[in-house]
Design an enzyme around this catalytic site. Structure first.
Site, PDB file in Angstrom:
ATOM      1  N   HIS A 121      19.542  19.161  24.003  1.00 38.35           N
ATOM      2  CA  HIS A 121      19.169  18.733  25.345  1.00 38.35           C
ATOM      3  C   HIS A 121      19.513  17.271  25.600  1.00 38.35           C
ATOM      4  CE1 HIS A 121      17.237  22.550  26.181  1.00 38.35           C
ATOM      5  NE2 HIS A 121      16.623  22.462  25.016  1.00 38.35           N
TER       6      HIS A 121
ATOM      7  N   ASN B 180      -5.549 -18.842  19.069  1.00 39.12           N
ATOM      8  CA  ASN B 180      -4.968 -17.508  18.968  1.00 39.12           C
ATOM      9  C   ASN B 180      -5.351 -16.754  20.231  1.00 39.12           C
ATOM     10  OD1 ASN B 180      -4.008 -15.008  18.232  1.00 39.12           O
ATOM     11  ND2 ASN B 180      -5.685 -14.555  16.828  1.00 39.12           N
ATOM     12  N   GLY B 181      -4.376 -16.130  20.911  1.00 34.83           N
ATOM     13  CA  GLY B 181      -4.680 -15.357  22.109  1.00 34.83           C
ATOM     14  C   GLY B 181      -3.822 -15.780  23.279  1.00 34.83           C
TER      15      GLY B 181
ATOM     16  N   CYS C 107      -1.942 -14.830  15.913  1.00 32.30           N
ATOM     17  CA  CYS C 107      -1.848 -16.030  15.086  1.00 32.30           C
ATOM     18  C   CYS C 107      -2.997 -16.094  14.089  1.00 32.30           C
ATOM     19  CB  CYS C 107      -1.858 -17.267  15.979  1.00 32.30           C
ATOM     20  SG  CYS C 107      -0.739 -17.149  17.387  1.00 32.30           S
TER      21      CYS C 107
ATOM     22  N   GLU D 286      12.042  -1.452  12.479  1.00 32.85           N
ATOM     23  CA  GLU D 286      11.193  -2.632  12.297  1.00 32.85           C
ATOM     24  C   GLU D 286      11.774  -3.612  11.283  1.00 32.85           C
ATOM     25  OE1 GLU D 286       6.470  -1.990  12.778  1.00 32.85           O
ATOM     26  OE2 GLU D 286       7.410  -0.661  11.323  1.00 32.85           O
TER      27      GLU D 286
ATOM     28  N   TRP E 184       2.404 -16.717  16.049  1.00 31.13           N
ATOM     29  CA  TRP E 184       3.319 -15.735  16.611  1.00 31.13           C
ATOM     30  C   TRP E 184       3.497 -16.120  18.065  1.00 31.13           C
ATOM     31  CZ3 TRP E 184       3.097 -11.862  20.440  1.00 31.13           C
ATOM     32  CH2 TRP E 184       4.170 -10.955  20.427  1.00 31.13           C
TER      33      TRP E 184
ATOM     34  N   GLU F 106       7.607   8.024  13.034  1.00 29.92           N
ATOM     35  CA  GLU F 106       7.181   6.933  12.159  1.00 29.92           C
ATOM     36  C   GLU F 106       8.336   6.470  11.268  1.00 29.92           C
ATOM     37  OE1 GLU F 106       4.887   4.208   9.818  1.00 29.92           O
ATOM     38  OE2 GLU F 106       4.917   4.877  11.892  1.00 29.92           O
TER      39      GLU F 106
ATOM     40  N   ARG G 215       0.001 -12.678   9.997  1.00 25.31           N
ATOM     41  CA  ARG G 215      -0.457 -12.611  11.382  1.00 25.31           C
ATOM     42  C   ARG G 215       0.515 -13.281  12.359  1.00 25.31           C
ATOM     43  NH1 ARG G 215      -6.059 -11.408  11.536  1.00 25.31           N
ATOM     44  NH2 ARG G 215      -6.148 -12.165  13.682  1.00 25.31           N
TER      45      ARG G 215
ATOM     46  N   LYS H 209       1.604  -8.885  12.150  1.00 25.36           N
ATOM     47  CA  LYS H 209       0.808  -7.781  11.629  1.00 25.36           C
ATOM     48  C   LYS H 209      -0.325  -7.377  12.559  1.00 25.36           C
ATOM     49  CE  LYS H 209      -0.422  -4.865   8.449  1.00 25.36           C
ATOM     50  NZ  LYS H 209       0.457  -3.737   8.136  1.00 25.36           N
TER      51      LYS H 209
ATOM     52  N   LYS I  35       9.870   2.646  11.198  1.00 27.74           N
ATOM     53  CA  LYS I  35       9.980   1.828   9.991  1.00 27.74           C
ATOM     54  C   LYS I  35      11.393   1.273   9.840  1.00 27.74           C
ATOM     55  CE  LYS I  35       5.946   1.690   8.675  1.00 27.74           C
ATOM     56  NZ  LYS I  35       5.687   1.612  10.115  1.00 27.74           N
TER      57      LYS I  35
END
Length: 609
Positions: free
Chosen positions: A505, A99-100, A2, A489, A74, A482, A27, A604, A486
């Site tokens: 496989h 925040n946390g 946050c 996401e 968040w 990666e 954030r 983020k 992307k």
């Protein structure tokens, strides 16, 4: 994850706080809110939409104040609904943002209920507000600064908080443990924020609070005590957090802007690099590097993939045994510590909770040789490691990392060359050639960015799909990982990545004409093996989308769609092949109409475990 902003002043600070929230929205954006001391009591506006909606509420309600705290969230404890949005009140006397995660919130909640406190949210934050209120009636004797200091001694977990009470106008108290919090100093006014960027244009004088610090803001100054409740003096730093960094300019989204900033970002990351020397990583780096016999890389998400790429470089060029660990897993398993290991942490923000905890765990095992690859020079990670390299990517607003990743790769390649040189595995001619290629990267990336129109055409097809496979071999397998990350996401398309040789496989069972298979095809030693893997896909009716080096002799054909990359770029090819995958994800998300910069459920800066 946050974002926090707080202020005391002799003017209306609500516009400063709302603008600060707008800059911190990366954030967390599940909800947001602002509380002020107005007409002698806390009053607030909260929204489960974005900061723009909150700003409209504030304007309509006439919310103003000289003492205020604000928050963009968040969600962790409790769904993103209005009654869980911050600021949280206690008895209409206290307003608090947090925040946390408070790990012992359940036992505190039961204790406080026993004392008559009613809980109206599902957040762990509410226990902090009520706990402070209890202490103000007793041990703290009406002193908010003291109450917060006493309260923090009972909190287990990670937090940054900002709080005010109606009985103490022009006082805001903040505290941090495991989550970042900075103090902004003004003329007759003072501020708190999760990031200096929130206060750009308001002040450039900042104090970065240390672990366990509690701070009291008043109009005429601030006072800080450390984790031992002793008065503390912290350095005042001048930080030019340019607000222009959060302006879109001609771009549609921040992610697009940041993709196109990569040539500049890599150039800045290389600034001052005249040769390969240990001093690039700190004045004591040579002594440290000569003592180590292995490398352990700790990181999460995109940063983890940069570490996987670096493993190939470090073991091939420097001949240093390297392991790469997901930071969130490392501290929870039994490992074999080696005091001669160089522990490398990688983080865009330098505040990633999992990575910080993994670093501290590695240190507790006697692994004292530490190095941070980070984008924020004032971060906790940089302060807690013996050595560091700053990537200089600049502010990255889009949640899906782009320029942070490619600058991390650049820094890790410099580390590889440094260790190779110290071990006598890098000749002067090789050093000169590698430096030439590194300096040419910005120009090479501009050539790749020019492929955007062709990638847009592919994105229109991808937008209609719900699944995709990404294939790479060797150095380019982490780049495939990666690329898949992307796409999932920001477009919400399910995507997986595999080493191309693993197709037969298991993953080949998924291949149909509805499954696009993205293939990274550099003209390297494995290209012929890769072509065989591509034939396996075509034989099952799969559709191949190939990013092929110009000299790799892979042609467009039925079911084979090829975009020509520049000629093979050697060991640095992964950096070039990253960019078209970013553009593919970006334009696919645009075609699907998703919120590119703020994808659902993500934020983020991950400052909670």
């Amino acid at each position: 994850m946050c974002g926090i902003v707080g202020a005391v002043a002799k003017r209306d600070v609500v516009p400063v706080l709302v603008e600060g929230l707008r800059r911190l929205e990366y954030r967390g954006y599940d909800s947001c809110g602002v509380a002020v001391l107005q007409d002698g009591k806390p009053q607030r506006a909260r929204s489960v939409a974005r900061v723009a909606d909150l700003a409209a509420q504030v304007a309509e309600s006439g919310l103003t104040g000289e003492t205020a705290v604000a928050h963009t969230r968040w969600a962790t404890h409790g769904a993103p609904v209005t009654h869980n949005a911050h600021p949280i009140f206690s008895r209409d006397e206290i307003a608090l943002v947090h925040n946390g995660i408070i790990e012992n919130h359940e036992s505190l909640r039961e204790e406080l209920r026993g004392q008559g406190y009613e809980f109206v949210s599902q957040t762990d934050t509410e226990v902090i507000a009520h706990l402070i209120h209890v202490l103000l009636q007793g041990a703290a004797a009406g002193d908010l600064f003291k109450a917060v200091r006493l309260a923090t001694k009972r909190l287990h977990g990670a937090y940054a908080i900002a709080v005010f009470r109606k009985q103490e106008p022009h006082v805001v108290v903040g505290a941090r443990a495991g989550s970042p919090l900075v103090v902004g100093l003004g003329n007759g006014e003072n501020f708190l924020a999760s990031d200096a960027l929130a206060l750009a244009g308001t002040t450039d004088q900042f104090i970065y609070l240390e672990e366990g610090d509690v701070v009291e803001l008043r109009l005429n100054g601030v006072q800080i005590v450390d984790r031992h409740d002793a008065p503390a003096t912290r350095e005042v730093r001048t930080v030019h957090a340019y607000s222009g960094a959060v302006e879109l300019g001609p771009y549609r989204h921040y992610m697009q802007k940041e993709i196109f900033e990569q040539p500049r970002a890599i150039g800045d990351t290389m600034e001052g690099v005249e040769g390969i020397t240990p001093e690039l990583f700190g004045e004591n780096a040579e002594g440290v590097f000569k003592q180590i016999d292995s490398v352990l890389i700790l990181a999460c998400g995109t940063s983890y993939y940069s570490g996987l790429t670096a493993k190939y470089w470090l073991e091939s060029l420097a001949q240093v045994p390297t392991s790469v660990e997901v930071a969130s897993e490392y501290r929870y398993r039994d490992s074999v510590p080696n005091p001669k290991t160089l522990v490398v942490t990688i983080s865009q923000s330098g505040e990633t909770a999992d990575t910080m905890a993994a670093l501290q765990h590695a240190q507790s095992l006697g692994q004292a040789h530490t190095l941070a690859i980070c984008n924020v020079g004032t971060s906790a990670m940089v302060r807690e490691t013996a050595l560091h390299y700053l990537t200089r990517a600049g502010t990255e607003i889009g949640v899906a990392s782009t320029k942070a990743f490619t600058t991390q790769l650049t820094a890790l390649f410099l580390l590889t060359l440094t260790l190779a040189k110290l071990r006598g595995r890098l000749t002067a001619a090789q050093e000169a050639e590698h430096l030439k290629q590194l300096r040419h990267l910005p120009a090479a990336l501009n050539s790749v960015l020019a492929l955007e129109p062709q990638i847009i055409a592919w994105a229109d097809d991808f937008a209609r799909r719900e699944n995709a496979l990404f294939l790479g071999r060797g150095l380019h397998y982490p780049i495939a990982l990666e690329g898949a990350l992307k796409l999932k996401e920001i477009s919400y398309i399910h995507a997986e990545a595999y080493p191309a040789g693993e197709l037969k496989h298991g993953p080949l069972a998924l291949v149909t004409d509805e499954m696009p298979v993205v293939t990274i095809a550099p003209n390297d030693a494995l290209v012929e093996k890769l072509k065989s893997n591509m034939q396996e896909v075509r034989a099952r009716g799969g559709q191949l989308y190939v990013f092929a080096d110009a000299d790799s002799n892979i042609q467009n054909d039925e079911g084979v769609h090829v975009i020509r990359m520049p000629e093979h770029y050697g060991q640095l090819s992964p950096i070039l092949h990253t960019v078209p995958l970013q553009l593919l994800a970006y334009h696919t998300a645009c075609a699907r109409g998703t919120d590119v910069d703020k994808p659902r459920n993500l934020a983020k800066s991950v400052t909670v475990e």
